[in-house]
Structure formats: C-alpha cells, structure tokens
Write an enzyme that holds these catalytic residues in place. Structure first.
Site, PDB file in Angstrom:
ATOM      1  N   PHE A 231      66.304  40.980  48.136  1.00  0.00           N
ATOM      2  CA  PHE A 231      66.857  40.057  47.160  1.00  0.00           C
ATOM      3  C   PHE A 231      65.757  39.673  46.161  1.00  0.00           C
ATOM      4  CE2 PHE A 231      68.900  39.632  51.263  1.00  0.00           C
ATOM      5  CZ  PHE A 231      70.247  39.729  50.952  1.00  0.00           C
TER       6      PHE A 231
ATOM      7  N   HIS B  88      64.691  36.918  55.087  1.00  0.00           N
ATOM      8  CA  HIS B  88      64.338  36.577  56.467  1.00  0.00           C
ATOM      9  C   HIS B  88      63.543  35.273  56.445  1.00  0.00           C
ATOM     10  CE1 HIS B  88      64.388  41.211  57.086  1.00  0.00           C
ATOM     11  NE2 HIS B  88      65.601  40.701  57.057  1.00  0.00           N
TER      12      HIS B  88
ATOM     13  N   THR C 215      58.030  28.863  41.816  1.00  0.00           N
ATOM     14  CA  THR C 215      56.579  28.957  41.687  1.00  0.00           C
ATOM     15  C   THR C 215      55.953  27.692  42.244  1.00  0.00           C
ATOM     16  OG1 THR C 215      56.764  30.326  39.700  1.00  0.00           O
ATOM     17  CG2 THR C 215      54.660  29.222  40.071  1.00  0.00           C
TER      18      THR C 215
ATOM     19  N   ALA D 106      73.476  34.193  64.270  1.00  0.00           N
ATOM     20  CA  ALA D 106      73.093  34.384  65.668  1.00  0.00           C
ATOM     21  C   ALA D 106      72.048  33.368  66.130  1.00  0.00           C
ATOM     22  CB  ALA D 106      72.586  35.807  65.871  1.00  0.00           C
TER      23      ALA D 106
ATOM     24  N   SER E 214      75.250  42.778  52.774  1.00  0.00           N
ATOM     25  CA  SER E 214      74.328  41.666  53.011  1.00  0.00           C
ATOM     26  C   SER E 214      74.433  40.651  51.879  1.00  0.00           C
ATOM     27  CB  SER E 214      72.887  42.182  53.099  1.00  0.00           C
ATOM     28  OG  SER E 214      72.724  43.038  54.210  1.00  0.00           O
TER      29      SER E 214
ATOM     30  N   CYS F  65      69.640  36.112  55.137  1.00  0.00           N
ATOM     31  CA  CYS F  65      70.434  37.331  54.967  1.00  0.00           C
ATOM     32  C   CYS F  65      71.459  37.414  56.097  1.00  0.00           C
ATOM     33  CB  CYS F  65      69.527  38.556  54.986  1.00  0.00           C
ATOM     34  SG  CYS F  65      70.421  40.124  54.829  1.00  0.00           S
TER      35      CYS F  65
ATOM     36  N   THR G 151      75.294  39.260  57.408  1.00  0.00           N
ATOM     37  CA  THR G 151      76.107  40.461  57.245  1.00  0.00           C
ATOM     38  C   THR G 151      77.596  40.120  57.219  1.00  0.00           C
ATOM     39  OG1 THR G 151      74.446  41.796  58.391  1.00  0.00           O
ATOM     40  CG2 THR G 151      76.660  42.718  58.233  1.00  0.00           C
TER      41      THR G 151
END
Length: 202
Positions: free
Chosen positions: A2, A107, A152, A69, A42, A49, A51
């Site tokens: 991404f 992640h 930033t 999960a 995704s 991220c 699914t």
C-alpha cells in the site's frame, strides 16, 4: 503493498466473534464499486491488511467481509473495533499506480497512544507515544503510518513523537476525530527496519 493514501472511510456494520473470541468476522460498508472487489483481495483497514472473504451490496452501499485473527486482535486496535467504528481504507497498490505516500506493508507493528492534540489555524499537531522497541525506528522527517495514513514525523524525543496534519487529511481520514488517550495502529518505515537489521548484523 500500500502507499498510506486513504481512498475511503468505511464503517463496521457487522461484527461476529468466532473461535472462542480468537477470530472476528467483520462486515465493512464502503463506497467502492462492489464489482471491483474480488474474494481474496487485500484492503487495508486502519493500516491492517485484511483479506476479503465475501462482498455484496445492501441499501445501495457496498459491503465486504473480512476476518481479524488472533494476532491482529492482540497487536492492533482491532481488539477495540465494534459496530459503527470508522476505518481508513486503502485498496492494494497496482503496478503503475502513483506512489503518493510511501511503501506500506499493511502489517501494523503495534499501537501508539495519542498524548495530546493541538488545533492550529491551518493544521493540527498530534503528539504520540509508543514502545521503546518501535521508537528506535522513528526519526525526524522520516515516514510513519498511523491508522493506515502515510505521515511525516515532525519531532522525536525518546519514545514520543509528533506529526502535523493538514486540513485535507483531517477531512478525508478518521484523524479529525482523534483525541488524547486514543490508540492508533502504527507501522514503522520499512527502510528504517531494514537499516536497523543491517546494523545489528555487523
């Protein structure tokens, strides 16, 4: 992969805990065209991220289902998500897309806590704190992802850092609603992580 450029704000409209609370099936409503959402796609949700396992249209609005999960629930703010929670959404990067933010894996590394918010005439300044383990990857003028938004870093002091947010970003993301005490997902810059690993191996 991404870029940290949010393209929609979704809303959790379905929430089903399963597997003894170790898995949450979420239904997220959004403004994406349902035809473009394939099972297995995704979509980053507040920087996580997830699914797609199903999608459809209801009440004139697209929805898609994802599973959060155990690890996601343990490491991110997903453990606090509930019906009505608003989420920054971003579709996966396609070859040829403009890289408007920075490379984001989706992640999340953990959470940061909002220490203070200062609303300025043309922007807002947020000060956040995180763990010492993650703070070592944060540098002034470096990139960071907070709740899926590429930002930033403005200043850094020990485990505390600040970011300045322009009005456009406050409007098109969930950042406008942040307040002191809130937790947000944090993903450190991949380049900083690899640089640190190379140093460790010397």
């Amino acid at each position: 992969m991404f870029t940290g450029i949010v393209t929609d704000i979704g809303e959790i409209v379905g929430f089903t805990p399963t597997a003894q609370g170790q898995l949450h099936r979420l239904r997220i409503a959004c403004n994406y065209d349902q035809i473009t959402i394939a099972d297995g796609a995704s979509i980053a949700s507040n920087g996580v991220c997830l699914t797609v396992v199903a999608s459809g249209v209801a009440g004139g609005r697209t929805w898609y289902d994802v599973d959060a999960a155990a690890e996601t629930l343990a490491l991110t703010t997903a453990k606090h998500w509930k019906l009505g929670t608003k989420l920054n959404l971003e579709r996966a990067l396609k070859i040829g897309d403009e890289l408007g933010g920075h490379i984001v894996a989706g992640h999340a590394d953990g959470v940061a806590t909002l220490v203070s918010r200062e609303d300025l005439p043309d922007m807002a300044r947020f000060e956040l704190s995180t763990t010492r383990e993650l703070a070592r990857f944060i540098a002034t003028k470096g990139s960071i992802t907070l709740d899926g938004v590429s930002l930033t870093v403005n200043t850094v002091k020990d485990t505390t850092f600040s970011v300045l947010i322009i009005p456009h970003t406050l409007t098109v993301t969930t950042i406008g609603g942040w307040k002191a005490g809130d937790e947000v997902n944090i993903e450190v810059d991949l380049m900083a992580r690899y640089a640190a690993r190379l140093t460790e191996m010397k």
